[in-house]
Design a protein around this motif. Structure first.
Motif, PDB file in Angstrom:
ATOM      1  N   GLU A  60     -16.984   7.972  -5.749  1.00 53.07           N
ATOM      2  CA  GLU A  60     -17.863   7.014  -6.251  1.00 53.07           C
ATOM      3  C   GLU A  60     -16.825   6.011  -6.895  1.00 53.07           C
ATOM      4  OE1 GLU A  60     -21.113   5.996  -9.760  1.00 53.07           O
ATOM      5  OE2 GLU A  60     -21.165   7.991  -8.800  1.00 53.07           O
ATOM      6  N   LYS A  61     -15.691   6.131  -7.667  1.00 53.92           N
ATOM      7  CA  LYS A  61     -14.758   5.441  -8.145  1.00 53.92           C
ATOM      8  C   LYS A  61     -14.105   4.789  -6.981  1.00 53.92           C
ATOM      9  CE  LYS A  61     -13.810   8.396 -12.281  1.00 53.92           C
ATOM     10  NZ  LYS A  61     -12.821   8.798 -13.048  1.00 53.92           N
ATOM     11  N   TYR A  62     -14.048   5.393  -6.137  1.00 53.56           N
ATOM     12  CA  TYR A  62     -13.196   4.822  -4.854  1.00 53.56           C
ATOM     13  C   TYR A  62     -13.991   3.650  -4.284  1.00 53.56           C
ATOM     14  CZ  TYR A  62     -11.216   3.577  -0.393  1.00 53.56           C
ATOM     15  OH  TYR A  62     -10.933   2.815   0.763  1.00 53.56           O
ATOM     16  N   LEU A  63     -15.361   3.948  -3.919  1.00 60.58           N
ATOM     17  CA  LEU A  63     -16.085   2.907  -3.620  1.00 60.58           C
ATOM     18  C   LEU A  63     -16.553   1.920  -4.530  1.00 60.58           C
ATOM     19  CD1 LEU A  63     -18.703   5.365  -1.850  1.00 60.58           C
ATOM     20  CD2 LEU A  63     -17.118   3.854  -0.791  1.00 60.58           C
ATOM     21  N   LYS A  64     -16.302   1.854  -5.623  1.00 66.49           N
ATOM     22  CA  LYS A  64     -16.215   1.129  -6.814  1.00 66.49           C
ATOM     23  C   LYS A  64     -15.111   0.015  -6.776  1.00 66.49           C
ATOM     24  CE  LYS A  64     -19.649   2.866  -9.705  1.00 66.49           C
ATOM     25  NZ  LYS A  64     -20.240   3.451 -11.133  1.00 66.49           N
ATOM     26  N   GLY A  65     -13.994   0.497  -6.258  1.00 60.26           N
ATOM     27  CA  GLY A  65     -12.680  -0.298  -6.217  1.00 60.26           C
ATOM     28  C   GLY A  65     -11.734   0.050  -7.431  1.00 60.26           C
ATOM     29  N   GLU A  66     -12.093   1.533  -7.942  1.00 58.77           N
ATOM     30  CA  GLU A  66     -11.127   1.728  -8.924  1.00 58.77           C
ATOM     31  C   GLU A  66      -9.742   2.319  -8.337  1.00 58.77           C
ATOM     32  OE1 GLU A  66     -13.261   3.934 -11.849  1.00 58.77           O
ATOM     33  OE2 GLU A  66     -15.155   2.444 -11.706  1.00 58.77           O
ATOM     34  N   THR A  67      -8.929   2.279  -9.276  1.00 57.17           N
ATOM     35  CA  THR A  67      -7.894   3.068  -8.980  1.00 57.17           C
ATOM     36  C   THR A  67      -7.806   4.654  -9.412  1.00 57.17           C
ATOM     37  OG1 THR A  67      -6.287   1.166  -9.368  1.00 57.17           O
ATOM     38  CG2 THR A  67      -5.384   3.506  -9.597  1.00 57.17           C
ATOM     39  N   LEU A  68      -7.170   5.589  -8.714  1.00 58.98           N
ATOM     40  CA  LEU A  68      -7.575   7.000  -8.970  1.00 58.98           C
ATOM     41  C   LEU A  68      -6.104   7.564  -8.941  1.00 58.98           C
ATOM     42  CD1 LEU A  68     -10.436   7.806  -6.119  1.00 58.98           C
ATOM     43  CD2 LEU A  68     -10.828   7.359  -8.806  1.00 58.98           C
TER      44      LEU A  68
ATOM     45  N   GLY B 217     -12.300   4.342   4.485  1.00 62.02           N
ATOM     46  CA  GLY B 217     -11.348   2.979   4.058  1.00 62.02           C
ATOM     47  C   GLY B 217     -10.030   3.610   3.893  1.00 62.02           C
ATOM     48  N   PHE B 218      -9.141   2.489   3.599  1.00 64.76           N
ATOM     49  CA  PHE B 218      -7.560   2.757   3.179  1.00 64.76           C
ATOM     50  C   PHE B 218      -7.405   2.578   1.918  1.00 64.76           C
ATOM     51  CE2 PHE B 218      -7.457   1.465   7.809  1.00 64.76           C
ATOM     52  CZ  PHE B 218      -6.835   2.589   8.434  1.00 64.76           C
ATOM     53  N   ALA B 219      -6.120   3.306   1.412  1.00 59.94           N
ATOM     54  CA  ALA B 219      -5.584   3.319   0.029  1.00 59.94           C
ATOM     55  C   ALA B 219      -4.072   3.411   0.218  1.00 59.94           C
ATOM     56  CB  ALA B 219      -6.150   4.500  -0.730  1.00 59.94           C
ATOM     57  N   LYS B 220      -3.412   3.077  -0.616  1.00 60.82           N
ATOM     58  CA  LYS B 220      -1.973   3.102  -0.841  1.00 60.82           C
ATOM     59  C   LYS B 220      -1.859   4.181  -1.849  1.00 60.82           C
ATOM     60  CE  LYS B 220      -0.680  -1.326   0.586  1.00 60.82           C
ATOM     61  NZ  LYS B 220       0.130  -2.722   0.152  1.00 60.82           N
ATOM     62  N   VAL B 221      -0.870   5.143  -1.613  1.00 60.36           N
ATOM     63  CA  VAL B 221      -0.670   6.211  -2.697  1.00 60.36           C
ATOM     64  C   VAL B 221       0.843   5.947  -2.876  1.00 60.36           C
ATOM     65  CG1 VAL B 221      -0.622   8.654  -3.049  1.00 60.36           C
ATOM     66  CG2 VAL B 221      -2.472   7.698  -1.740  1.00 60.36           C
TER      67      VAL B 221
ATOM     68  N   LEU C 251      -3.632   6.292  -6.437  1.00 61.66           N
ATOM     69  CA  LEU C 251      -4.146   5.894  -5.350  1.00 61.66           C
ATOM     70  C   LEU C 251      -4.470   4.568  -5.597  1.00 61.66           C
ATOM     71  CD1 LEU C 251      -6.717   7.458  -3.024  1.00 61.66           C
ATOM     72  CD2 LEU C 251      -7.435   5.609  -4.032  1.00 61.66           C
ATOM     73  N   LYS C 252      -4.071   3.489  -4.886  1.00 66.53           N
ATOM     74  CA  LYS C 252      -4.479   2.024  -5.029  1.00 66.53           C
ATOM     75  C   LYS C 252      -5.492   1.649  -4.038  1.00 66.53           C
ATOM     76  CE  LYS C 252       0.063   0.968  -7.381  1.00 66.53           C
ATOM     77  NZ  LYS C 252       0.924   0.306  -7.249  1.00 66.53           N
ATOM     78  N   ASN C 253      -6.409   1.294  -4.369  1.00 73.99           N
ATOM     79  CA  ASN C 253      -7.847   1.065  -3.526  1.00 73.99           C
ATOM     80  C   ASN C 253      -7.489  -0.117  -2.906  1.00 73.99           C
ATOM     81  OD1 ASN C 253     -10.518   0.676  -2.743  1.00 73.99           O
ATOM     82  ND2 ASN C 253     -10.916   1.944  -4.537  1.00 73.99           N
ATOM     83  N   MET C 254      -7.904  -0.093  -1.488  1.00 75.90           N
ATOM     84  CA  MET C 254      -8.056  -1.093  -0.430  1.00 75.90           C
ATOM     85  C   MET C 254      -9.329  -1.203  -0.044  1.00 75.90           C
ATOM     86  SD  MET C 254      -4.526  -0.164   1.313  1.00 75.90           S
ATOM     87  CE  MET C 254      -4.290  -1.671   2.703  1.00 75.90           C
ATOM     88  N   TYR C 255     -10.263  -0.664  -0.530  1.00 75.31           N
ATOM     89  CA  TYR C 255     -11.456  -0.926  -0.006  1.00 75.31           C
ATOM     90  C   TYR C 255     -12.003  -2.268  -0.048  1.00 75.31           C
ATOM     91  CZ  TYR C 255     -16.272   0.527   0.996  1.00 75.31           C
ATOM     92  OH  TYR C 255     -17.557   0.969   1.523  1.00 75.31           O
TER      93      TYR C 255
END
Length: 102
Positions: A54-62, A82-86, A91-95
């Motif tokens: 849910e945090k990823y789909l909101k665009g948050e950093t995890l 989607g993709f993310a840079k780690v 995890l930096k969101n690329m959504y």
């Protein structure tokens, strides 16, 4: 058998894999939706019931537990979203911003 294509308008032909900007490759969201989870490594898998997805789909950093860095495919169960840079577990969101949950 030939499909009836007369009068059909093509909105987009092909698959945008990504773009190269300033010497860096940025994959497209279309690529994330196209590949199967088992075809891309490394990847991060979240359970559908997870708070993290849910945090990823909101665009948050995890923060995630992984030793690999760089581009990762993010999956819900085994379905790519989607993709993310780690880097260093972050995890930096690329959504895409226009797709994010409010």
């Amino acid at each position: 058998q030939q499909l009836p294509l007369k009068g059909l308008k093509v909105a987009r032909e092909g698959l945008l894999v990504g773009e190269i900007t300033k010497g860096r490759f940025t994959p497209s969201q279309a690529l994330a939706m196209y590949v199967r989870a088992e075809e891309f490594h490394p990847r991060i898998r979240f359970d559908m019931a997870s708070v993290d997805i849910e945090k990823y789909l909101k665009g948050e950093t995890l923060y995630v537990e992984t030793e690999s860095s760089g581009l990762h495919l993010v999956c819900v169960d085994d379905f790519p979203v989607g993709f993310a840079k780690v880097q260093n577990g972050m995890l930096k969101n690329m959504y895409p911003a226009s797709w994010r949950m409010q």
